[in-house]
Design a protein around this motif. Structure first.
Motif, mmCIF file in Angstrom:
data_model
loop_
_atom_site.group_PDB
_atom_site.id
_atom_site.type_symbol
_atom_site.label_atom_id
_atom_site.label_comp_id
_atom_site.label_asym_id
_atom_site.label_seq_id
_atom_site.Cartn_x
_atom_site.Cartn_y
_atom_site.Cartn_z
ATOM 1 N N SER A 280 8.365 33.442 22.851
ATOM 2 C CA SER A 280 8.388 34.205 24.100
ATOM 3 C C SER A 280 7.916 33.335 25.254
ATOM 4 O O SER A 280 7.129 32.403 25.065
ATOM 5 N N VAL A 281 8.431 33.665 26.425
ATOM 6 C CA VAL A 281 8.080 32.911 27.633
ATOM 7 C C VAL A 281 7.300 33.849 28.544
ATOM 8 O O VAL A 281 7.781 34.931 28.893
ATOM 9 N N ASN A 282 6.056 33.453 28.876
ATOM 10 C CA ASN A 282 5.233 34.266 29.776
ATOM 11 C C ASN A 282 4.830 33.400 30.955
ATOM 12 O O ASN A 282 3.946 32.553 30.805
ATOM 13 N N GLY A 283 5.483 33.596 32.108
ATOM 14 C CA GLY A 283 5.213 32.712 33.254
ATOM 15 C C GLY A 283 5.567 31.290 32.849
ATOM 16 O O GLY A 283 6.668 31.018 32.380
ATOM 17 N N ALA A 284 4.579 30.389 32.982
ATOM 18 C CA ALA A 284 4.845 28.978 32.630
ATOM 19 C C ALA A 284 4.370 28.655 31.207
ATOM 20 O O ALA A 284 4.265 27.493 30.846
ATOM 21 N N ARG A 285 4.054 29.689 30.452
ATOM 22 C CA ARG A 285 3.615 29.441 29.069
ATOM 23 C C ARG A 285 4.671 29.870 28.069
ATOM 24 O O ARG A 285 5.305 30.905 28.244
ATOM 25 N N ILE A 286 4.806 29.103 27.012
ATOM 26 C CA ILE A 286 5.708 29.487 25.918
ATOM 27 C C ILE A 286 4.869 29.638 24.660
ATOM 28 O O ILE A 286 4.049 28.768 24.340
ATOM 29 N N VAL A 287 5.036 30.782 23.998
ATOM 30 C CA VAL A 287 4.344 31.029 22.732
ATOM 31 C C VAL A 287 5.414 31.026 21.646
ATOM 32 O O VAL A 287 6.424 31.718 21.752
ATOM 33 N N ALA A 288 5.185 30.225 20.594
ATOM 34 C CA ALA A 288 6.199 30.130 19.537
ATOM 35 C C ALA A 288 5.566 30.222 18.172
ATOM 36 O O ALA A 288 4.476 29.673 17.934
ATOM 37 N N GLY A 289 6.257 30.891 17.263
ATOM 38 C CA GLY A 289 5.853 30.918 15.866
ATOM 39 C C GLY A 289 5.967 29.511 15.295
ATOM 40 O O GLY A 289 6.824 28.725 15.719
ATOM 41 N N ALA A 290 5.104 29.201 14.314
ATOM 42 C CA ALA A 290 5.056 27.831 13.798
ATOM 43 C C ALA A 290 6.340 27.425 13.092
ATOM 44 O O ALA A 290 6.627 26.241 12.943
ATOM 45 N N GLY A 291 7.144 28.396 12.673
ATOM 46 C CA GLY A 291 8.389 28.063 11.992
ATOM 47 C C GLY A 291 9.569 27.912 12.941
ATOM 48 O O GLY A 291 10.679 27.595 12.513
ATOM 49 N N ALA A 292 9.316 28.139 14.247
ATOM 50 C CA ALA A 292 10.400 27.956 15.232
ATOM 51 C C ALA A 292 10.699 26.471 15.360
ATOM 52 O O ALA A 292 9.810 25.634 15.256
ATOM 53 N N ASP A 293 11.972 26.146 15.600
ATOM 54 C CA ASP A 293 12.337 24.751 15.840
ATOM 55 C C ASP A 293 11.713 24.293 17.153
ATOM 56 O O ASP A 293 11.815 25.007 18.152
ATOM 57 N N LEU A 294 11.159 23.091 17.144
ATOM 58 C CA LEU A 294 10.630 22.539 18.398
ATOM 59 C C LEU A 294 11.759 22.472 19.431
ATOM 60 O O LEU A 294 11.553 22.729 20.615
ATOM 61 N N GLY A 295 12.972 22.197 18.963
ATOM 62 C CA GLY A 295 14.138 22.119 19.854
ATOM 63 C C GLY A 295 14.406 23.437 20.573
ATOM 64 O O GLY A 295 14.882 23.441 21.711
ATOM 65 N N GLU A 296 14.064 24.549 19.924
ATOM 66 C CA GLU A 296 14.265 25.851 20.584
ATOM 67 C C GLU A 296 13.252 26.045 21.697
ATOM 68 O O GLU A 296 13.545 26.674 22.718
ATOM 69 N N VAL A 297 12.061 25.506 21.498
ATOM 70 C CA VAL A 297 11.043 25.587 22.558
ATOM 71 C C VAL A 297 11.513 24.743 23.755
ATOM 72 O O VAL A 297 11.418 25.178 24.906
#
Ligand SMILES: Cc1cc2nc3c(=O)[nH]c(=O)nc-3n(C[C@H](O)[C@H](O)[C@H](O)COP(=O)(O)OP(=O)(O)OC[C@H]3O[C@@H](n4cnc5c(N)ncnc54)[C@H](O)[C@@H]3O)c2cc1C
Length: 308
Positions: A88-105
């Motif tokens: 999820s994207v909150n303002g200038a922060r992105i929170v990602a599950g540890a199994g998400a691809d870094l490329g998706e971030v």
């Protein structure tokens, strides 16, 4: 090791027995796991780890498997594949599950014109693997932009700051324990989309020269050594100068376009990869007097996988 008491449904957890590990790694090498579970939620991960602790089962965690060499006889115990992939994207922060691809971030940052993570374009693997190894490129690494990391420590979920994780070059304290990254938060800054595209394009073009896409490799096998005067030297250059590109053992060999990559050209065993690595190391020791240190995590059992 039964794991029959796990009660979650297939949306949260998938369990397989005697599952080959090779397809879960970019090397495409690795024999069977006694039990392999893919976990899709924090709750499932917690339940699996609780069960492993109470049955004293050793485990191996896999994210994207892009920095991992697993032995041909596989893993006696439990392999946990992290598929916790929320983002999820909150303002200038992105929170990602540890199994998400870094490329998706990286892609989410680009879409939202959030700058600071351009360096990570085309680094394979998951957020969790990147945090553990402080993955980076072009002089920057994920530790520089992470603000909070949620860990499973034993069976407890704990939020940690970057300072607590002790990020350094390709290192975090997670290499010293068995804590599991569950989620990470990245602080970025509003940026100019076209400038971001330009920088990412440059980085991607530079990486494309290594011809690494689709290769069965784990990227740089060795870390760049830091000399006594604090200067960092590219291991790839040392290896190139030492003539490493000609090294080959069975199906494994050094990449023609990057002397620090070992490639599985087809049918390579883990032992062949390690033989190539040993010869690379020997040549640099002989030619430059420098002992290279492995960056790739090697999971082998010398009593079963045999001598290298
Ligand atoms: C072609 C190619 C290019 C590469 N280029 C780069 C580069 O430019 N820069 C760079 O830094 N790396 C690079 N790498 C290496 C690799 O991409 C990184 O190390 C990546 O961060 C590994 O993530 P992963 O999810 O694949 O980890 P895995 O390979 O799955 O695991 C690596 C280690 O991390 C642990 N781990 C995995 N997930 C977690 C978690 N959630 N919590 C705790 N521990 C965990 C595993 O147990 C294992 O010990 C490259 C690899 C390839 C194949």
């Amino acid at each position: 090791m039964a794991f029959d008491t796990l009660t979650l449904d297939r949306q949260e957890l998938v369990l397989k027995r005697a599952e080959p590990i090779a397809p879960y790694t970019t090397f495409g090498i690795g024999g069977p796991a006694d039990v392999l579970v893919e976990v899709y939620t924090e709750r499932a991960l917690q339940q699996v780890v609780r069960e492993a602790i109470s049955t004293r089962t050793r485990w191996l965690l896999i994210g994207g498997g892009s920095n991992l060499l697993v032995g041909d006889t596989g893993f006696r115990g439990l392999v946990i594949v992290n598929r916790i992939e929320h983002l999820s994207v909150n303002g200038a922060r992105i929170v990602a599950g540890a199994g998400a691809d870094l490329g998706e971030v990286v892609e989410a940052a680009r879409e939202n014109s959030l700058s600071g993570i351009e360096f990570a374009i085309d680094i394979p693997g998951t957020v969790g693997g990147a945090i553990r190894g402080n993955a980076g490129a072009f002089g920057r690494s994920v530790g520089d932009i992470s603000t909070r990391v949620r860990l499973l420590e034993g069976t407890e979920l704990v939020d940690r700051t970057p300072a607590e994780l002790g990020f350094a070059y390709r290192h975090s304290n997670l290499k010293l324990n068995d804590h599991i990254v569950v989620e990470a938060e990245f602080q970025l800054q509003p940026g100019d989309r076209s400038e971001m595209d330009r920088i990412m394009g440059q980085h991607a073009a530079q990486r494309a020269r290594r011809k690494e896409k689709g290769l069965h490799t784990a990227g740089c096998f060795f870390k760049n050594p830091i000399l006594a005067d604090g200067q960092k030297v590219a291991a790839g250059q040392l290896l190139e100068a030492a003539g490493a590109k000609e090294i080959r053992e069975g199906g494994a060999g050094v990449h023609a376009y990057h002397a620090n990559y070992i490639v599985n050209h087809g049918g390579a065993s883990a032992t062949e990869v390690l033989r190539v690595a040993r010869e690379m190391k020997r040549r640099v020791e002989e030619s430059a007097g420098i002992t290279l240190e492995e960056e790739v995590m090697v999971v082998m059992d010398p009593t079963r996988d045999g001598a290298v």
